[in-house]
Every structure is written in structure tokens, then in C-alpha cells.
Design a protein around this motif. Structure first.
Motif, short mmCIF file in Angstrom:
data_model
loop_
_atom_site.label_atom_id
_atom_site.label_comp_id
_atom_site.label_asym_id
_atom_site.label_seq_id
_atom_site.Cartn_x
_atom_site.Cartn_y
_atom_site.Cartn_z
N PHE A 49 0.75 -1.20 -0.08
CA PHE A 49 -0.11 -0.05 -0.02
C PHE A 49 0.84 1.27 0.13
O PHE A 49 0.30 2.36 -0.16
CB PHE A 49 -0.88 -0.16 1.20
N ARG A 50 2.31 1.26 0.17
CA ARG A 50 3.37 2.42 0.11
C ARG A 50 3.83 2.21 -1.25
O ARG A 50 4.84 1.53 -1.31
CB ARG A 50 3.84 2.47 1.35
N GLU A 51 3.36 3.12 -1.99
CA GLU A 51 3.95 3.29 -3.51
C GLU A 51 5.47 3.44 -3.48
O GLU A 51 6.30 2.88 -4.25
CB GLU A 51 3.20 4.08 -4.41
N LYS A 52 5.94 4.46 -2.74
CA LYS A 52 7.37 4.86 -2.78
C LYS A 52 8.26 3.77 -2.20
O LYS A 52 9.30 3.49 -2.63
CB LYS A 52 7.68 6.12 -1.84
N ALA A 53 7.67 2.90 -1.27
CA ALA A 53 8.42 1.70 -0.64
C ALA A 53 8.66 0.73 -1.79
O ALA A 53 9.45 -0.10 -1.72
CB ALA A 53 7.80 1.21 0.63
N LEU A 54 7.50 0.69 -2.42
CA LEU A 54 7.60 -0.40 -3.65
C LEU A 54 8.82 -0.06 -4.49
O LEU A 54 9.41 -0.70 -5.12
CB LEU A 54 6.38 -0.65 -4.30
N GLU A 55 8.73 1.20 -4.87
CA GLU A 55 9.75 1.76 -6.10
C GLU A 55 11.08 1.26 -5.31
O GLU A 55 11.96 1.17 -6.08
CB GLU A 55 9.64 3.16 -6.02
N SER A 56 11.32 1.43 -4.03
CA SER A 56 12.84 0.93 -3.54
C SER A 56 13.02 -0.52 -3.92
O SER A 56 13.97 -0.77 -4.07
CB SER A 56 12.78 1.25 -2.07
N VAL A 57 11.85 -1.31 -3.69
CA VAL A 57 12.20 -2.85 -4.18
C VAL A 57 12.47 -2.92 -5.43
O VAL A 57 13.42 -3.65 -5.85
CB VAL A 57 10.98 -3.57 -3.40
#
Length: 269
Positions: A49-57
Motif C-alpha cells: 500500500f506504500r508506493e514509494k516503498a515499492l519503488e525502492s524494492v
């Protein structure tokens, strides 16, 4: 006797050309597993649900030379049947099949007596930890059936197998996950090549655990990346024919003493 899941060592190309959707992929076990799945050749669909965190992965996978992943922002608290069906349609258009679905997203806001448990929070915990996984799995079943040998893995928890005081809605949801796993395994075993299992990795060194056990020495708890091989076993071809089973990544005795101390630390009046 060697335990096939606790002593498993995956080969480098274990998941080559497979498409795997992982919920909770932004942090904790979900992040660690996403990186490992990509390292073993899978195209990973990162959900959280946190798009920025997904971008990091996403960046970590591409920088390591893994297959380009896909990002799927998803709030399990707000997702309904129509949204899940729309997600499945999009995945079908993009990939045509789904070889693996791993539910690692978990929400544990606090420990509380049943006497004091907030009703709204109770509903939210059940939506994120039980209803959301049900809806997403249901919507993805046609894609899973289109794969040669698909695997659904539910991240389990010890309190879903033997409930403990103060775990309230989370224990209830995790008990439901075990029932969902068993039911789906029974329904798909004879009619498809889908296998369905649950896996309890045991306590993990995550931000969520730090909030629940603030006095615990984090060095006594393994990092998520130390226990990803058990998930890889259930996702890869070496576990074909295994379905409807409740696995543990480590022997129960490995966590017994520390868990007893942690429960005593957080005992409520």
C-alpha cells in the motif's frame, strides 16, 4: 531425518521465467522474498500500500540485474471484489498466467484483551489479514489455473495454530487463513495443478515486531532474508504434489524460550 523445507537450498535458476505476485512486498518478509524470487529468475509483481516503498524494492531488483518487476499498489483495507477482479484482469492482459501467489502482508496494530478490543480495529485486522487475501486469491484463480504448476503460499503465524492471550483479531484472522488454505487445497487438488500451503517463518526482525516487543533484543530474532528459502521451496518445482500442508520454517523449539519471555514482557494487566 532431513526436513525438506527447513534444510532446503534452492538452485540459482529455481524460478526462471515464473511470474510471482507477492503482497506486503514493501518491507519485512515480503521485501526479502521479492528480492530472492527475482534473484532466482522470477518476474515479481510487487504489491503493497506504500508506493514509494515499492519503488525502492523495484530499484533494488533491477540494480541487481533481476528480471524487470511490476508494481501493484494495493491497500487491502479498502480493496473490494471489483477491484480485485480488475487487478486479475490487468495481470492476465500483461502476463497471461500467474505461477505463484504469496500472501505476506500482515497487520497487527496492538495487543489487547478481548474486553478492550476496539470494534473498528477488529474489523480492519480481519479485512487486511483474512478477507483481503481471500478476495485476491479468488480473483486470481483463473490465472493460477492457466499456469503449468502454480503455488499459493499464505504466510502463517503460530497464533493462528494455537491462539494466545491478547492476540485477538490477528489470531482469529490467522486461524481463518489456515482454514482458507485447507479449504482451497481440497477444492483444487483434484481439479487443477495448483498447490496451496501455509508457512510460519517464526518471529522475524521487522519494524512491526519492534513495536510489539520494544524491550526485545533484535539480535535474538532472525532477519527475514534468513528464512526465504522455505518460501522458495514451496514456490518452486521441488514441492510439486505437496498441498494442504501447514509448514514451519524452523523447529518450534527454536523459538519457544524467547517467545515465552516476550509474552511475559507484554502481559497486560
Amino acid at each position: 531425518m532431513t526436513d525438506p523445507i527447513q534444510d532446503y537450498q534452492p538452485r540459482p535458476d529455481l524460478l526462471q521465467d515464473r511470474v510471482i505476485l507477492i503482497t506486503g512486498a514493501a518491507e519485512g518478509m515480503g521485501r526479502a522474498l521479492a528480492l530472492e524470487c527475482a534473484r532466482h529468475g522470477a518476474t515479481v509483481i510487487l504489491s503493497g500500500f506504500r508506493e514509494k516503498a515499492l519503488e525502492s524494492v523495484y530499484d533494488a531488483i533491477t540494480e541487481a540485474g533481476g528480471p524487470e518487476p511490476a508494481s501493484l499498489p494495493l491497500d487491502l483495507d479498502k480493496a473490494d471484489e471489483q477491484l480485485m477482479l480488475g487487478i486479475a484482469t490487468t495481470l492476465g492482459d500483461e502476463f497471461g498466467r500467474l505461477d505463484g501467489l504469496v500472501h505476506t502482508a500482515q497487520y497487527i496494530p496492538f495487543l489487547s484483551r478481548i474486553d478492550d478490543y476496539d470494534a473498528d480495529q477488529w474489523s480492519k485486522v480481519l479485512r487486511i489479514n483474512l478477507t483481503g487475501p481471500f478476495l485476491l486469491t479468488q480473483a486470481c484463480l483463473p490465472l493460477l489455473r492457466s499456469a503449468e504448476a502454480a503455488s499459493v503460499v499464505f504466510q502463517a503465524d503460530r497464533v493462528g495454530r494455537r491462539a494466545l492471550a491478547y492476540w485477538g483479531a490477528f489470531a482469529t484472522a490467522m486461524s481463518g487463513i489456515e482454514a482458507l488454505m485447507q479449504t482451497l487445497a481440497e477444492e483444487t487438488e483434484a481439479s487443477s495443478r495448483i498447490r496451496v500451503n501455509s508457512l510460519d517463518p517464526g518471529p522475524l526482525r521487522t519494524a512491526q515486531r519492534r513495536e510489539l516487543y520494544p524491550a526485545e533484543d533484535p539480535n535474538t530474532v532472525p532477519k527475514p532474508e534468513q528464512l526465504t528459502d522455505a518460501f522458495l521451496y514451496l514456490l518452486g518445482p521441488d514441492s510439486r504434489g505437496i498441498t494442504g500442508q501447514a509448514f514451519s520454517a524452523r523447529p518450534a523449539s527454536a523459538d519457544a524460550n524467547r517467545d515465552a519471555a516476550s509474552e511475559a514482557e507484554t502481559a497486560l494487566p
